[in-house]
Structures are given as structure tokens and as C-alpha cells.
Design an enzyme around this catalytic site. Structure first.
Site, short mmCIF file in Angstrom:
data_model
loop_
_atom_site.label_atom_id
_atom_site.label_comp_id
_atom_site.label_asym_id
_atom_site.label_seq_id
_atom_site.Cartn_x
_atom_site.Cartn_y
_atom_site.Cartn_z
CB SER A 10 21.98 90.69 2.39
OG SER A 10 20.82 91.03 1.68
CD GLU A 60 10.63 94.53 0.72
OE1 GLU A 60 10.66 93.59 -0.09
OE2 GLU A 60 11.64 95.12 1.11
CD GLU A 100 19.74 91.52 -13.44
OE1 GLU A 100 19.81 91.78 -12.22
OE2 GLU A 100 19.85 92.39 -14.33
#
Ligand SMILES: Cc1cc2nc3c(=O)[nH]c(=O)nc-3n(C[C@H](O)[C@H](O)[C@H](O)COP(=O)(O)OP(=O)(O)OC[C@H]3O[C@@H](n4cnc5c(N)ncnc54)[C@H](O)[C@@H]3O)c2cc1C
Lengths: 399, 397
Positions: free
Chosen positions: B134, B251, B376
Site C-alpha cells: 500500500s 493468504e 467492498e
């Protein structure tokens, strides 16, 4: 541990899927809805003789195929997807299960082969009250001579007006809850048995009221020990709940699939409504519920398998999970089906509210199956009792 | 379809439970049930020592192939290992990013030399990793990373400039895998590369970010002419996106079952409180606790299905729902914990802002629905990949 279907199980699903797509179309379902019996007898004949589905879980010694509960739930899921109108659920999940759980070998020999051949349908009648707990068993059994006299009124009996064999729960006068309960296998044409179809909001499942007007049955009709069948009845109802949950799971899946298909076709604002995120996200939430419903049902089916065949090859540790697994599946699938069916109407817009389109059939099926055998709150309370290991809330107040 | 474990697997379960019982004691006793999500900041050094202790007995990276120092356990035995580990209160793995993400990625895409260089440190519990994905301008839209890397004139080092953010445990890590733009002028998922970067160097600055819990487990990481050797790139230059996405698939592995056991410990704690403080008499609470219980069981069945299903790496439907489902479930559990506690839920462990374990859990669960792809984004993925609905329109070409 291998929590996935075997190739043989996948084949059973594929053949059920294609058979039901051909024979349980929307038009076929709507035709069956118009009849009093609630099903097409010719289709039922094909189901029992060609597909031999009623024989599925009946052991080979009694003329069946000797397959298990996982295979059964695969069929039920596909039936639920296609809203099959037939006495399959009542005959197998209520009738056959009762005989397997509570019947002697002689009684199994007496009834199961005819069911396996498709010559006999069956059902279970137990509640006389507006709920599903064992204290709703209110018909009385009184020993008389070499048999019993049964009396009272039974409600919400699935296919009760057409079934050939009635498994009836009665209690000793003055007994309470799960005490004093006896089960009887009673041919529907026994003198004093009166049956009346009670039309219902969901027209894809038939239910009836049965009045026992001092019905005399021979001692050989008694399944298990007199007054000692409360636990057996619980087991039967748990197995039955897993069966409904499997149907609900199929219904929820179909509600999702038909909604997604529709939204990919319908254009508004110059784009398919499936391209709106508000709709995509609701479809995604439906899919989460559908997949969870399947996990819950398949797990419960594995548990049911061990429980039903416990004395032979079953795993006792897993069989003990039956009450919890059944309530879990029934509670989860009831809510999931209702949610998906309601969303289906909403996402279809105006046509979702018409008689012509199918969403209402699923919406009604969702409600009727949610109510049947106890709604999600009822089953969550049953789980709470396991978690807190207490006797819990009064069950009636919840159902 | 079968839900029981074989006698050999049950024997293995006993072995794992037995080892933990005798080893998670003494100096390690205090670590029991510590260090999970929301509690990452506690006992970092002690937890690293514990991991080294486990490594000596061969209990790290148990699912990795033996040739890379793993134990080569079957899926069933990995399930069992993770369940028993969490049941015993095994502390949260400091190495979960190395063991669960970096290692499997290097095993799948790395060169033999990279495997020799990086895997032993992860297995031994001596080298720790963090995830540099990120950035301020690249969150959900991860392909928008701006951090740049270029080979120096000698061609022996990558020189990295830019900034990462929300980097969990960067301050405890020896290595970071960084997605950086190596093709100047490229946009979106093209032109990205997957670099392995040492943290201990003057070109990297780690600044802690305080979370709403008043603790710190994630950081800003600044790269100012930071360097890494030219061969510390996984795959070819420009293949970064492919590798970054494959990593996200890792993951959803067996470690999810360990996470569930941790959830189970939390839920059982809540049930105990409800019994003690009388909340268990409240019909609404009973319904919610039963619901949470059901949800947890279903989570387990979902992952058993996921793990029993195809092993070709393609994402099945049950894998696609996994993150959205557990994150939402856990957020509900956090709220339930507070509601069961009633007015007591407000009282801190101590001032100025020392949270109780359940308060910490309650607050931390707000991040479950954000990191690793927000709810989302998960819904977009489900709708687009599983249900075949149209893709979101993009503002960028
Ligand atoms: C505790 C914690 C630990 C973390 N650890 C790491 C780490 O170790 N390494 C790392 O690289 N990152 C880490 N992250 C970062 C995490 O992956 C990002 O926060 C996450 O991907 C969301 O990005 P964002 O914060 O920029 O939010 P944004 O992307 O700005 O999202 C804001 C809101 O907009 C919504 N939104 C965005 N795009 C869409 C869309 N297309 N459709 C609908 N809604 C949309 C989001 O769902 C969200 O609700 C961590 C985050 C947290 C909270």
C-alpha cells in the site's frame, strides 16, 4: 477428512440436475400447484421407477440402494432449486427416516420395500399445536386389548392427505414434553383416520390436517417401545430438518442464479443493471449466504450419515453432533433462503412482483420451509442451550 | 465426502498437542493466547525467541516442502497442526508474513539461489518480513503504486524511491517485499516489479503510525535511494503484478484454521462472561451468541471445503467468499463482546489508555474489513469473478 464430493456423488448431482431441469420446469411446477394432490403422479412414477430416488437411503436388505445422507442431500438441494412438487421429501425424510430410526427389522421389512419400489408414500404427523417442539405432541395413545386407541388432531402434515403410510406420534395421557411419547406406523386407510387438505400460501408443498377418531391399531403398529420414543422422535426431526435445509439451500441458489441472469439482461440508464455496484454487492452478499448454506448442509449431512448408521459403521463422536448440526443447518438455511428470495424480488423490480415470474414461488417456499420444523430463532435457541448447557428459554414462546 | 480424520492423523494431533503442552511453558508461558491480531505489539522479542524454539523442533513452516526446510505436511495435518496450536494458546506468529506470504512466493516464483538465500532464515525464525504494497495513493487501487526502482549504472543494485504506508511490523522486520514501478512512465499493473529489500539501511526510514487503539503495529516506510542487490527481484522486471496477486492467493491457506481457533477462544471467553454476568439470560444475547457460534462453525466448514477442493490454485467460490465472511463475522463478534459486557465494556484496564483484551479486539476488528482487500473490494471480486457481472468502470486508462 475429505470435505468434497466424490465422483460418484457428482454424477448423482448431474443426473438429478438434468432430470429436474426437464421435468420440474416452471410450467410443470405451476401445473402441479393447481392439483389437489400437489404433484403429477406420472412424474412420481418416473422418479420412483426410473430414477429410483425413494430407494436411495433404504438399505439393500430392505430392497433399497443403500446410499447415504450426503447423496440424499444432493438430491434435495437439486429438488429445492427446481421447486419439485412431489411426495419425495415426506416419504423419505419423514417416512423412511422414522422407520430407519425407530422401526424393528420386521417393520422395516413390512414397509421399506414397497417405498423403495415406489408403491407407497409416507409421512410423519406429530404436532397438534401452533409450533414444533415435542410438547406439541398432543394426540393420545391408550392401550386397549392387544393394541392401542389413537385420538386427536394433527396439523401441518406434509402430504398428509395423499400419503399411504402415516407415522404418527402420540403420548400417554398426562405425560409432558419428551416423556410418554410413542410412534405408530398406521396405514392411511385405517378406520377412523380422517384427512383434509389445508390449502396453503406456498402452493408447491402440500399439507393436511389429520383427525384420529378413536383409531384402533394393533400392537404391531408400535415403533419402538411404548411411551419411550421421545428421543427417537427428536432424532427423526433433526434428520428431517437437515433435509429441509438442503432444499432451502437449493432454493437460495436458484434465487441467486435467476437474479444474476436477469440483471445481466435488463438495461436501464443505458447499461445492464448488473453493472451497478449497488446490485453487484447485493448479489455478492447473496452468494456468501448460498455458499455458507451449502457448507452447513453438507457438514450436517455427513453428521446425519454417521448418526443414522451409528450402530453399524458410524462414528459415535460425530453422531453426537447431530442436534447441533441440524439446528445450525436449519437456522442458517432458513435465513439465507428468505434473504435471497426477498432480494430476488427486489432486484427484479416490478416483474418480481408478478404471478408470471418465478421469484414469488421461491419467496413463498422460503417462508413455508422456514416455519416448518421451527424457524431460525427456535433453532438458534436450541444451539444456545447447547452452548450454555442449560434448559434455556421456554421453547413455545419462541416458535 | 468425509469429515472424520484418519487414525494416523489423530495420532499426529496427539503428538502436536503433547509437544505444545510440554514446551509452551516456563519462560514461554506468558505468551499463551498473546500476539494475535490486535495484540501484535505485545512481546515481540519473546515471541521471536519462541519461534526459534519451535524451529529447533521442526514446527515452523510445517506445510512447506521438506527440501526447503519445511515438514511437508499433508493438508489434513496442517489443519490439525494449526488447530492444536491455537487450542493450546500458541502465540501469534511474528513470522506470519514471511512464512505465509514471502516464503510461498519465493518457493513458487523464486530462483534456486533466492530459495537458498531467503528460506532458511524464515524457517529458523531468525529473519522477519513485512509487506510493502500500500501507498498513500494506492490502497484498494493497488495497481496505482508510484514507488520507483531502477538499476544503478553498474547494474548491480536496484535504487528505490517512494513511500509505502500501513506496513505492519515494518519496525520488527529484516526484509520487506516491495512492489515498485521499474518501467518509467508505465501505468496500472504494467511495468511493476516484485523486489526483496533489506530494512536495515540508511535509505529506509520507518515511522510508526498510532492506531485508534493507541498502539502501534503499522508504519509509514520511506525509501530515499534505498538499495537492494540486482538479483533480489522475484520473476522478471514487469512481472510484479502477477506475483503480487498470486501472493494474495497464499493468504487464504490453512493458517485460516488457526485463526479460527483464536476466534473460538475469543467466543468462549465471551460465553464465560455471559454466564457470569447474567447476560446469558437475555434472549436477544442468546440469539446473537448462538448466531456467532453458528457463524464460526460455518467458517470452519467453508475452509474445510476450500482446502479439500481443487489444488490447482484457481480460486473456487468458497475461497472467494472467505475474507468477506470472516472479517464481517469478526467485526460482529467485537460488537457482541461489548454488548455482553454491558456498561463494564467502557472501563479501561488502566489509564491513560490501556485497553482490555476484549476492548482491543473490539476496536481492532474494525480493521479486519479493511486490510487485505476491503469488504467492498471483496464484493466486487465475488460479483465479477464468481457471478460474471460487469467490471467496475475505471477513471484511469
Ligand atoms: C491494520 C492494518 C494493517 C495493514 N497492513 C498492511 C501491510 O502490512 N502492508 C500493506 O501493504 N498494506 C497494509 N494495510 C493497508 C490495507 O491493505 C489498505 O488499507 C486497504 O487495501 C485499503 O486501502 P486504503 O486504506 O487506501 O482505502 P481506500 O482504498 O481509499 O478505501 C476507502 C473506502 O473506499 C472503498 N472503495 C475503494 N475502492 C472501491 C471500489 N472500487 N468500489 C467500492 N468501494 C471502494 C473502500 O472499500 C473503503 O471503504 C493495512 C491496513 C490496516 C488497516
Amino acid at each position: 477428512m475429505e470435505f468434497a464430493f466424490t465422483e460418484e456423488q457428482e454424477m448423482i448431482r448431474d443426473s438429478a440436475e438434468s432430470f429436474l431441469q426437464d421435468h420440474s420446469s416452471s410450467a410443470a411446477v405451476r401445473a402441479a400447484m393447481e392439483t389437489e394432490s400437489g404433484y403429477d403422479p406420472q412424474l412420481w412414477t418416473r422418479i420412483s421407477t426410473e430414477m429410483v430416488w425413494p430407494a436411495l437411503t433404504i438399505p439393500e436388505t430392505f430392497g433399497g440402494l443403500g446410499l447415504g445422507y450426503v447423496e440424499l442431500t444432493i438430491l434435495l438441494e437439486e429438488m429445492g432449486r427446481n421447486l419439485l412438487c412431489s411426495p419425495f421429501y415426506s416419504t423419505v425424510c419423514l417416512g423412511v427416516n422414522s422407520l430407519l430410526v425407530a422401526g424393528s427389522d420386521a417393520q422395516k421389512q413390512q414397509w421399506l420395500p414397497s417405498i423403495a419400489e415406489g408403491n407407497l408414500t409416507a409421512t410423519l404427523a406429530y404436532t397438534s399445536a401452533n409450533h414444533w417442539g415435542l410438547d406439541s405432541v398432543q394426540c393420545l395413545a391408550t392401550a386397549e386389548g392387544d393394541g392401542f386407541v389413537l385420538s386427536g388432531r394433527l396439523k401441518y402434515v406434509p402430504d398428509g392427505h395423499t400419503a399411504g403410510l402415516l407415522i404418527i406420534a402420540c403420548r400417554d395421557e398426562g405425560s409432558l414434553n419428551d416423556q410418554g411419547i410413542s410412534l405408530f406406523a398406521v396405514p392411511a386407510d385405517t378406520e377412523g383416520v380422517k384427512r383434509r387438505w389445508t390449502p396453503a400460501m406456498d402452493q408447491t408443498r402440500r399439507q393436511a390436517e389429520i383427525t384420529l377418531d378413536n383409531v384402533y391399531v394393533d400392537r404391531s403398529a408400535l415403533l419402538g417401545t411404548e411411551g419411550q420414543s421421545g428421543e427417537k422422535l427428536k432424532t427423526i426431526l433433526q434428520l428431517a430438518a437437515i433435509g429441509v435445509a438442503a432444499e432451502q439451500c437449493g432454493g437460495a441458489r436458484q434465487s441467486l442464479d435467476m437474479t444474476v441472469d436477469y440483471t445481466k439482461e435488463r438495461v436501464q440508464f443505458g447499461r445492464t443493471i448488473a453493472s451497478f455496484q449497488a446490485i453487484k454487492h447485493r448479489a455478492a452478499d447473496m452468494m456468501v449466504q448460498v455458499e455458507c448454506a451449502r457448507s452447513a448442509v453438507y457438514y450436517a449431512a455427513c453428521v446425519a450419515q454417521e448418526a443414522l448408521f451409528c450402530n453399524e459403521s458410524g462414528n459415535n463422536v460425530i453422531a453426537c453432533e447431530l442436534p447441533e448440526a441440524a439446528s445450525l443447518a436449519k437456522a442458517y438455511c432458513s435465513d439465507a433462503f428468505f434473504h435471497c428470495a426477498a432480494e430476488s424480488i427486489q432486484l427484479h423490480g416490478g416483474v418480481g412482483f408478478t404471478w408470471e415470474y418465478d421469484p414469488h414461488l421461491y419467496f413463498k417456499r422460503a417462508k413455508s420451509t422456514e416455519t416448518f420444523l421451527g424457524d431460525s430463532a427456535y433453532h438458534r435457541e436450541a444451539i444456545a442451550q447447547v452452548i450454555f448447557a442449560d434448559s434455556g428459554m421456554e421453547q413455545e414462546t419462541l416458535s | 465426502m468425509k469429515i472424520s480424520f484418519s487414525p494416523e492423523d489423530e495420532q499426529f494431533r496427539k503428538e502436536v498437542a503433547g509437544w505444545l503442552k510440554t514446551n509452551l511453558t516456563g519462560e514461554f508461558e506468558a505468551l499463551r493466547f498473546r500476539g494475535g491480531p490486535g495484540d501484535e505489539h505485545s512481546f515481540p522479542q519473546e515471541r521471536k525467541l519462541w519461534e526459534q524454539h519451535m524451529a529447533k523442533a521442526g514446527w515452523t513452516c510445517v506445510g512447506w516442502p521438506e527440501q526447503y526446510g519445511g515438514r511437508g505436511l499433508s493438508i489434513n495435518q496442517q489443519v490439525i497442526f494449526n488447530e492444536e496450536y491455537a487450542r493450546a494458546g500458541g502465540p501469534g506468529h511474528m513470522s506470519h508474513i514471511g512464512e505465509g506470504l514471502a516464503g510461498p512466493t519465493i518457493i513458487a516464483f523464486g530462483t534456486e539461489a533466492q530459495k537458498q538465500k531467503f528460506l532458511p532464515g524464515i524457517v529458523a525464525g531468525t529473519e522477519y518480513w513485512c509487506q510493502g504494497y500500500s501507498e498513500p495513493g494506492a490502497g484498494s487501487d493497488l495497481a496505482n503504486v508510484k514507488t520507483k526502482a531502477a538499476l544503478n549504472d553498474a547494474g548491480d543494485q536496484w535504487v528505490i524511491n517512494g513511500q509505502k504506508v500501513w506496513t505492519s511490523l515494518a519496525h520488527e522486520s529484516d526484509w520487506c517485499f516491495v512492489i515498485a514501478r521499474t518501467q518509467p512512465g508505465s501505468v496500472g499493473h504494467k511495468g511493476l516489479s516484485f523486489l526483496l529489500v533489506p530494512m536495515d539501511q540508511s535509505g529506509i526510514e520507518v515511522r510508526p503510525i498510532e492506531q485508534l487503539t493507541a498502539t502501534t503495529e503499522f508504519n509509514e516506510v520511506f525509501f530515499d535511494n534505498a538499495v537492494t542487490d540486482a538479483d533480489n527481484i522475484v520473476g522478471q522486471p514487469g512481472e510484479g503484478w502477477k506475483i503480487a496477486m498470486a501472493l494474495l492467493g497464499f493468504e487464504r491457506g490453512v493458517s485460516t484454521l488457526g485463526q479460527q481457533m483464536q476466534f473460538r477462544n475469543e467466543l468462549e471467553g465471551i460465553v464465560r462472561i455471559a454466564k457470569e454476568n447474567g447476560a446469558a439470560q437475555n434472549p436477544a444475547i442468546r440469539q446473537r451468541i448462538a448466531d456467532a457460534w453458528m457463524g464460526l462453525k460455518i467458517m470452519r466448514y467453508n475452509s474445510l471445503r476450500m482446502l479439500s477442493g481443487s489444488e490447482d490454485g484457481s480460486l473456487q467460490r468458497e475461497a472467494m467468499i472467505y475474507k468477506l465472511y470472516w472479517a464481517s463475522w469478526h467485526a460482529d463478534l467485537g460488537k457482541l463482546a461489548m454488548d455482553v459486557l454491558g456498561p463494564d465494556s467502557e472501563l479501561l484496564e488502566s489509564g491513560p489508555y490501556e485497553l482490555t483484551r476484549l476492548q482491543s479486539m473490539y476496536l481492532f476488528t474494525r480493521s479486519d474489513t479493511i486490510y487485505g482487500g476491503t469488504n467492498e473490494i471483496q464484493r466486487n471480486i465475488i460479483a465479477e469473478r464468481a457471478l460474471g457481472m460487469p467490471k467496475e468502470p475505471k477513471g484511469r486508462q
